[in-house]
Write an enzyme that holds these catalytic residues in place. Structure first.
Site, PDB file in Angstrom:
ATOM      1  CB  CYS A  72      -0.945  -0.007   1.209  1.00  0.00           C
ATOM      2  SG  CYS A  72      -1.855   1.525   1.362  1.00  0.00           S
ATOM      3  CE  LYS A 119      -4.863   4.292  -6.176  1.00  0.00           C
ATOM      4  NZ  LYS A 119      -5.375   2.958  -5.955  1.00  0.00           N
ATOM      5  CE1 TYR A 141     -11.183  -1.458  -5.848  1.00  0.00           C
ATOM      6  CE2 TYR A 141     -11.413  -3.767  -6.434  1.00  0.00           C
ATOM      7  CZ  TYR A 141     -11.795  -2.685  -5.669  1.00  0.00           C
ATOM      8  OH  TYR A 141     -12.775  -2.823  -4.738  1.00  0.00           O
TER       9      TYR A 141
HETATM   10  P1  NDP Z   1      -8.453  -7.666  -9.918  1.00  0.00           P
HETATM   11  O1  NDP Z   1      -8.691  -9.002  -9.366  1.00  0.00           O
HETATM   12  O2  NDP Z   1      -9.264  -6.511  -9.476  1.00  0.00           O
HETATM   13  O3  NDP Z   1      -8.542  -7.715 -11.497  1.00  0.00           O
HETATM   14  C1  NDP Z   1      -7.804  -8.633 -12.248  1.00  0.00           C
HETATM   15  C2  NDP Z   1      -8.224  -8.502 -13.680  1.00  0.00           C
HETATM   16  O4  NDP Z   1      -7.398  -9.309 -14.498  1.00  0.00           O
HETATM   17  C3  NDP Z   1      -9.658  -8.980 -13.902  1.00  0.00           C
HETATM   18  O5  NDP Z   1     -10.230  -8.115 -14.838  1.00  0.00           O
HETATM   19  C4  NDP Z   1      -9.457 -10.377 -14.458  1.00  0.00           C
HETATM   20  O6  NDP Z   1     -10.477 -10.776 -15.310  1.00  0.00           O
HETATM   21  C5  NDP Z   1      -8.183 -10.216 -15.249  1.00  0.00           C
HETATM   22  N1  NDP Z   1      -7.438 -11.463 -15.359  1.00  0.00           N
HETATM   23  C6  NDP Z   1      -7.157 -12.354 -14.392  1.00  0.00           C
HETATM   24  N2  NDP Z   1      -6.427 -13.378 -14.880  1.00  0.00           N
HETATM   25  C7  NDP Z   1      -6.243 -13.123 -16.190  1.00  0.00           C
HETATM   26  C8  NDP Z   1      -5.597 -13.815 -17.235  1.00  0.00           C
HETATM   27  N3  NDP Z   1      -4.965 -14.966 -17.012  1.00  0.00           N
HETATM   28  N4  NDP Z   1      -5.611 -13.273 -18.472  1.00  0.00           N
HETATM   29  C9  NDP Z   1      -6.251 -12.102 -18.687  1.00  0.00           C
HETATM   30  N5  NDP Z   1      -6.887 -11.397 -17.744  1.00  0.00           N
HETATM   31  C10 NDP Z   1      -6.887 -11.901 -16.508  1.00  0.00           C
HETATM   32  O7  NDP Z   1      -6.916  -7.425  -9.676  1.00  0.00           O
HETATM   33  P2  NDP Z   1      -5.983  -6.151  -9.823  1.00  0.00           P
HETATM   34  O8  NDP Z   1      -4.694  -6.687 -10.312  1.00  0.00           O
HETATM   35  O9  NDP Z   1      -6.639  -5.066 -10.590  1.00  0.00           O
HETATM   36  O10 NDP Z   1      -5.868  -5.675  -8.317  1.00  0.00           O
HETATM   37  C11 NDP Z   1      -5.413  -6.588  -7.304  1.00  0.00           C
HETATM   38  C12 NDP Z   1      -6.107  -6.337  -5.994  1.00  0.00           C
HETATM   39  O11 NDP Z   1      -5.655  -5.147  -5.452  1.00  0.00           O
HETATM   40  C13 NDP Z   1      -7.610  -6.245  -6.123  1.00  0.00           C
HETATM   41  O12 NDP Z   1      -8.161  -7.412  -5.601  1.00  0.00           O
HETATM   42  C14 NDP Z   1      -8.003  -5.077  -5.297  1.00  0.00           C
HETATM   43  O13 NDP Z   1      -8.721  -5.545  -4.176  1.00  0.00           O
HETATM   44  C15 NDP Z   1      -6.720  -4.448  -4.829  1.00  0.00           C
HETATM   45  N6  NDP Z   1      -6.685  -3.043  -5.245  1.00  0.00           N
HETATM   46  C16 NDP Z   1      -7.539  -2.157  -4.674  1.00  0.00           C
HETATM   47  C17 NDP Z   1      -7.523  -0.843  -5.053  1.00  0.00           C
HETATM   48  C18 NDP Z   1      -8.474   0.107  -4.434  1.00  0.00           C
HETATM   49  O14 NDP Z   1      -9.040  -0.189  -3.389  1.00  0.00           O
HETATM   50  N7  NDP Z   1      -8.717   1.268  -5.057  1.00  0.00           N
HETATM   51  C19 NDP Z   1      -6.607  -0.341  -6.070  1.00  0.00           C
HETATM   52  C20 NDP Z   1      -5.791  -1.367  -6.640  1.00  0.00           C
HETATM   53  C21 NDP Z   1      -5.827  -2.652  -6.233  1.00  0.00           C
HETATM   54  P3  NDP Z   1     -11.864 -11.383 -14.778  1.00  0.00           P
HETATM   55  O15 NDP Z   1     -12.666 -10.214 -14.317  1.00  0.00           O
HETATM   56  O16 NDP Z   1     -12.443 -12.031 -15.979  1.00  0.00           O
HETATM   57  O17 NDP Z   1     -11.530 -12.345 -13.701  1.00  0.00           O
END
Ligand code: NDP
Length: 461
Positions: A43, A51, A180
């Site tokens: 974080c 961020k 996110y």
């Molecule tokens: P997320 O889980 O939010 O999103 C991951 C994305 O990647 C989804 O759209 C998913 O698709 C896609 N994905 C997963 N696997 C693959 C693959 N093999 N090929 C292609 N696409 C794929 O993760 P983030 O990385 O964005 O963020 C990580 C965590 O950090 C989140 O869980 C969040 O809780 C936290 N975070 C919170 C923030 C905030 O509170 N503002 C800011 C940033 C991060 P699909 O939807 O189809 O599964």
């Protein structure tokens, strides 16, 4: 002499670990915390904090542009990425020092080393080889970006770890993912002037969010010039003379300067020695814990993203605090993981709490929907084509507000306050009793009177 060197050994000095260490020490425990990278964790060092600083930077372009409608002439503006990154790094250094000082003031011993479990009570510090015997162990090692499939050219792809240290602002960037991090960085880079292409495998960005929110945000992002390509995957990345050539699953190719994957994060458990201690993982590779964050081993606990419950900083902090109060403070505290407000710092921002319309209609017999979309006051003189969106979801039988979804400026700030009302089980009538603050966008929350829809679930046979 005690059989143990410390009462508590914490592995990982991120949000959850630091909070747990300080509170446990405050309860009189002898605490040691190990960190292999930098104190503050994801974080502070390469997540929420840097961020948000980049988000602020990205929003100035709109302000300069919109100023003209209010009579201002803003001269030529230029943006310097290295200045932003250097200033951001200085702030992160300051915050890390503050975290260290707070830990030291709480009498927590910090060790700058990777720590691994030797068995259920012994931790090895890899920097020195020292073994520490701990009465209790807390694993707070967070998560790590996962690139998804092992595609050709993955070595050219950056994650959210590297994005904060790019030498220059990419003129063209392709981001894969629809969560996110992907939508936030799409907004950041677009605001700073990059050409942005977002590639997502599903139908629409932000899976799991309310459908109206997803549609509204996508429309607004596209209006800002972000190209969103759905139902596609990145299949290969190749270095070419003038950048990187990205091959997509629909056989299209896109040439960019930088490729970033934001395809989710996985619990950071690799090489920790969990098997030696008997700590069990669930089928997704996260540490299995009970409602007190206790693992399969009685005196070993885990909090935060490594447990893959709700992966948000404030949740990790609550879990760390509750663990310390429970184990060292003589007060059993269970963290309430329901109705957690959350914000996505996209452009425009998203703030949500509670159920989506689909979830509410699945769970409740009668659901009333209130929603509105409007051009906010500032946007009129700014002549900017952008709209805000508000939606309230109500249990039609009890009138309780089940969910609230906002897309627009300061949605994150607003949803924090709505969260108080929702945790107090406020009804729609309670919202309506509140006098509006005029003129604001938030007044929509207390002035929506006309139902957009009522859904009555057919009784099961
Ligand atoms: P997320 O889980 O939010 O999103 C991951 C994305 O990647 C989804 O759209 C998913 O698709 C896609 N994905 C997963 N696997 C693959 C693959 N093999 N090929 C292609 N696409 C794929 O993760 P983030 O990385 O964005 O963020 C990580 C965590 O950090 C989140 O869980 C969040 O809780 C936290 N975070 C919170 C923030 C905030 O509170 N503002 C800011 C940033 C991060 P699909 O939807 O189809 O599964």
């Amino acid at each position: 002499m005690s059989d143990f060197d410390v009462d508590l050994f914490v592995i990982g000095a991120g949000s959850g670990g630091v909070r747990a260490a300080r509170i446990a020490a405050g309860h009189g425990a002898k605490v040691m915390i190990a960190e292999e990278f930098r104190v503050g964790g994801t974080c502070v060092i390469r997540g929420c904090v840097p961020k948000k600083l980049l988000v602020y930077a990205s929003r100035f372009a709109d302000e300069f542009h919109d100023a003209a409608g209010f009579g201002w002439s803003v001269g030529e503006t230029t943006f310097d990425w290295p200045t932003l990154i250097a200033n951001k790094d200085r702030e992160i250094d300051r915050l890390e020092s503050a975290y260290v000082a707070n830990l030291e003031r709480s009498n927590v011993k910090i060790v700058r080393s990777r720590a691994v479990l030797e068995d259920a009570h012994r931790v090895r510090l890899l920097a020195t080889g020292q073994i520490v015997r701990a009465k209790h162990i807390l694993i707070a090692t967070g998560g790590w970006p996962h690139p998804g499939a092992d595609i050709a050219g993955l070595e050219h792809v950056i994650s959210s770890n590297e994005v904060f240290h790019l030498k220059e602002l990419p003129r063209r960037i392709l981001i894969q993912g629809g969560g996110y991090i992907a939508v936030e960085f799409a907004g950041i880079f677009r605001g700073l002037g990059s050409e942005v292409t977002l590639v997502y495998r599903g139908d629409n960005i932000l899976r799991g969010f309310d459908e109206d929110v997803r549609a509204h945000l996508r429309g607004e992002m596209e209006k800002r010039g972000i190209t969103i390509l759905t139902r596609r995957l990145v299949e290969a990345v190749e270095k070419v003379d003038h950048g990187l050539c990205v091959s997509l699953s629909d056989h299209e190719q896109v040439i960019v300067d930088q490729v970033m994957f934001a395809t989710g994060r996985r619990p950071n458990v690799s090489g920790l020695g969990l098997d030696k201690a008997g700590v069990q993982l669930d089928d997704k590779g996260a540490i299995k814990v009970d409602r007190f964050s206790r693992t399969s081993v009685r005196h070993i606990y885990a909090v935060g993203d490594v447990t893959d419950r709700v992966n948000l900083t404030p949740v990790a902090i609550r879990e760390g605090h509750a663990f310390a109060d429970t184990v060292f403070g003589g007060k059993e505290i269970v963290v309430d993981h329901s109705d957690i407000p959350t914000a996505v710092f996209s452009e425009p921002e998203v703030g949500v709490i509670g159920l989506t319309e689909a979830e509410a209609r699945h769970r409740y017999a009668r659901v009333d929907i209130y929603k509105t979309s409007f051009r906010s006051m500032k946007m009129t003189l700014a002549a900017r084509d952008t709209r805000s969106f508000f939606k309230i979801i109500v249990d039609g039988e009890t009138d309780r507000v089940l969910g609230c979804h906002i897309v627009g400026p300061e949605a994150g700030e607003m949803i924090q306050l709505v969260g108080i009302a929702i945790k107090m089980n406020a009804t729609k009538a309670d919202f309506d009793r509140v006098m509006a603050v005029h003129p604001t966008a938030a007044e929509e929350l207390v002035t929506m009177r006309t139902k957009a829809a009522t859904y009555i679930r057919e009784a099961a046979e």
